[in-house]
Scaffold this active site. Structure first.
Site, short mmCIF file in Angstrom:
data_model
loop_
_atom_site.label_atom_id
_atom_site.label_comp_id
_atom_site.label_asym_id
_atom_site.label_seq_id
_atom_site.Cartn_x
_atom_site.Cartn_y
_atom_site.Cartn_z
N HIS A 50 9.03 9.21 -4.52
CA HIS A 50 8.60 7.88 -5.01
C HIS A 50 8.41 7.95 -6.52
CE1 HIS A 50 6.54 4.10 -5.41
NE2 HIS A 50 6.38 3.91 -4.11
N HIS A 99 4.18 -5.27 2.39
CA HIS A 99 4.72 -6.11 1.32
C HIS A 99 5.52 -7.30 1.86
CE1 HIS A 99 4.65 -2.43 -1.64
NE2 HIS A 99 3.46 -2.75 -1.17
N HIS A 125 9.79 0.79 -7.42
CA HIS A 125 9.43 -0.62 -7.42
C HIS A 125 10.31 -1.33 -8.46
CE1 HIS A 125 5.06 0.23 -5.88
NE2 HIS A 125 5.99 0.73 -5.10
N HIS A 152 -2.98 -2.66 1.30
CA HIS A 152 -2.64 -1.94 2.53
C HIS A 152 -3.87 -1.75 3.42
CE1 HIS A 152 1.03 0.12 0.45
NE2 HIS A 152 0.91 -1.14 0.12
N GLU A 203 1.55 4.62 4.23
CA GLU A 203 0.87 4.57 2.92
C GLU A 203 -0.46 3.86 3.13
OE1 GLU A 203 3.88 2.21 0.93
OE2 GLU A 203 4.51 3.95 -0.23
N TYR A 221 4.48 4.36 -9.76
CA TYR A 221 4.44 2.90 -9.56
C TYR A 221 4.08 2.17 -10.84
CZ TYR A 221 -0.45 4.19 -8.96
OH TYR A 221 -1.70 4.72 -9.15
N GLU A 274 12.33 -0.90 -3.31
CA GLU A 274 11.27 -1.24 -2.35
C GLU A 274 11.07 -2.76 -2.33
OE1 GLU A 274 7.75 1.15 -2.58
OE2 GLU A 274 6.59 -0.21 -1.29
N ASP A 298 -0.97 -7.59 -2.29
CA ASP A 298 -0.57 -6.27 -1.82
C ASP A 298 -1.80 -5.40 -1.59
OD1 ASP A 298 0.48 -3.76 -1.48
OD2 ASP A 298 1.51 -3.67 -3.40
N ARG A 331 0.85 8.11 -14.23
CA ARG A 331 1.00 7.74 -15.65
C ARG A 331 2.42 7.99 -16.12
NH1 ARG A 331 -1.44 4.00 -16.89
NH2 ARG A 331 -2.67 3.84 -15.02
N ASP A 366 8.84 -2.24 3.07
CA ASP A 366 7.40 -2.00 3.19
C ASP A 366 6.83 -3.13 4.05
OD1 ASP A 366 4.54 -2.19 2.58
OD2 ASP A 366 4.92 -0.66 1.06
N HIS A 412 8.22 1.78 4.87
CA HIS A 412 6.82 2.08 4.59
C HIS A 412 6.00 1.34 5.64
CE1 HIS A 412 7.45 3.04 0.02
NE2 HIS A 412 7.80 4.03 0.82
ZN ZN Z 1 1.86 -1.82 -1.61
FE FE Z 2 5.27 0.96 -0.24
FE FE Z 3 5.82 1.88 -3.34
#
Ligand code: ZN
Ligand code: FE
Ligand code: FE
Length: 276
Positions: free
Chosen positions: A67, A180, A107, A227, A257, A70, A143, A225, A37, A177, A212
């Site tokens: 990181h 991604h 990001h 994973h 990830e 996000y 990223e 996206d 958040r 990534d 990543h």
């Molecule tokens: Zn992702």
């Molecule tokens: Fe990533």
């Molecule tokens: Fe990320």
């Protein structure tokens, strides 16, 4: 030797992440600088930070990756959302000075209807501002994204454009990534050399500072996206292993990830990749 780890929770403290990493056979890791958040971050506990650094030095850790939340959007159409991203990221960069971890991944954001061009302009402005406001040795990592929705950074050209417009500082790097870029349409399953050549031509491989390592539930070019664990997705085990063994990449920190139920899942993934 493969330098690999996974995303870890900072909830038990900093040194605890280092101990978790060692326990699962990792010599690098990634963590969120604060909860997703993006609310107030805990002040860095100096003794805890020193304990982590001692552990990392003793065991020859590779650079770790911090990181950004996000949920931040540095190129939102809403000025308050952009301002919140800027304040949060500047605060993170300052805090990371007390915890030299080398790399700060974020990001690049979603343009929310303003168009790619406007999105790139806004995020480049935020990078420029961070570089001028905060003295730091930490490298900012853009990223690579899948291009889902109105995400920017879904092509290598857009990432190159961001770096150029932010002034091309040596403090700007890139985190690739694998999920991604594959979802974005770069087929590293069948043409890893070609994708890396393209990366070198558009961005320059010297900017690439971290990977990543994720498999993808969705096919190449899907712009979705999702994973998957290594070997359980559309990229597959052999192709991801080839990424970790590639001449141009082998000395980078690799961060998993992947969706795993617990640390034992990551330990197994790491052992398999190291042992293959
Ligand atoms: Zn992702
Ligand atoms: Fe990533
Ligand atoms: Fe990320």
């Amino acid at each position: 030797m493969l330098h690999i780890g996974c995303h870890l929770s900072p909830s038990g403290g900093l040194a605890a992440m280092g101990r978790d990493a060692l326990r699962i056979g990792a010599d690098t890791f990634q963590f969120f600088t604060r909860n997703p958040r993006g609310s107030r971050a805990k002040a860095i506990d100096e003794a805890d930070a020193a304990a982590l650094q001692a552990l990392q030095a003793e065991h020859g850790f590779w650079p770790t990756v911090a990181h950004a939340p996000y949920t931040l959007n540095p190129c939102s159409s809403d000025a308050r959302v952009r301002e919140f991203a800027a304040l949060t990221m500047e605060d993170d960069l300052k805090r990371l000075n007390q915890l030299p971890c080398g790399l700060y991944n974020f990001h690049p954001g979603s343009h929310t209807g303003q168009g790619i061009e406007a999105g790139i302009r806004l995020t480049a402005a935020l990078i420029t501002e961070m570089l001028s406001c905060v003295q730091s040795d930490t490298v900012l990592l853009i990223e690579t994204m899948s291009g889902q929705g109105s995400e920017i950074g879904g092509t290598l050209e857009q990432v190159a454009d961001l770096i150029d417009r932010a002034g091309g500082s040596g403090r700007i790097g890139v985190c690739l990534d694998t999920c991604h870029v594959f979802a974005a349409g770069y087929d590293l399953k069948n043409d890893l050399d070609g994708v890396l050549e393209q990366f070198d031509r558009t961005i320059g491989l010297e900017r690439l500072r971290a990977v990543h390592l994720n498999d993808s539930m969705q096919p190449c070019g899907s712009h979705r996206d999702r994973h998957a664990p290594v070997g359980k997705g559309e990229i597959g085990f052999e192709a991801l292993l080839a990424v970790t063994r590639h001449e141009a990449l082998r000395n980078l920190p690799f961060v998993l990830e992947t969706p795993q139920p617990d640390l034992a899942g990551y330990a197994a993934e790491i052992a398999t990749l190291k042992g293959a």
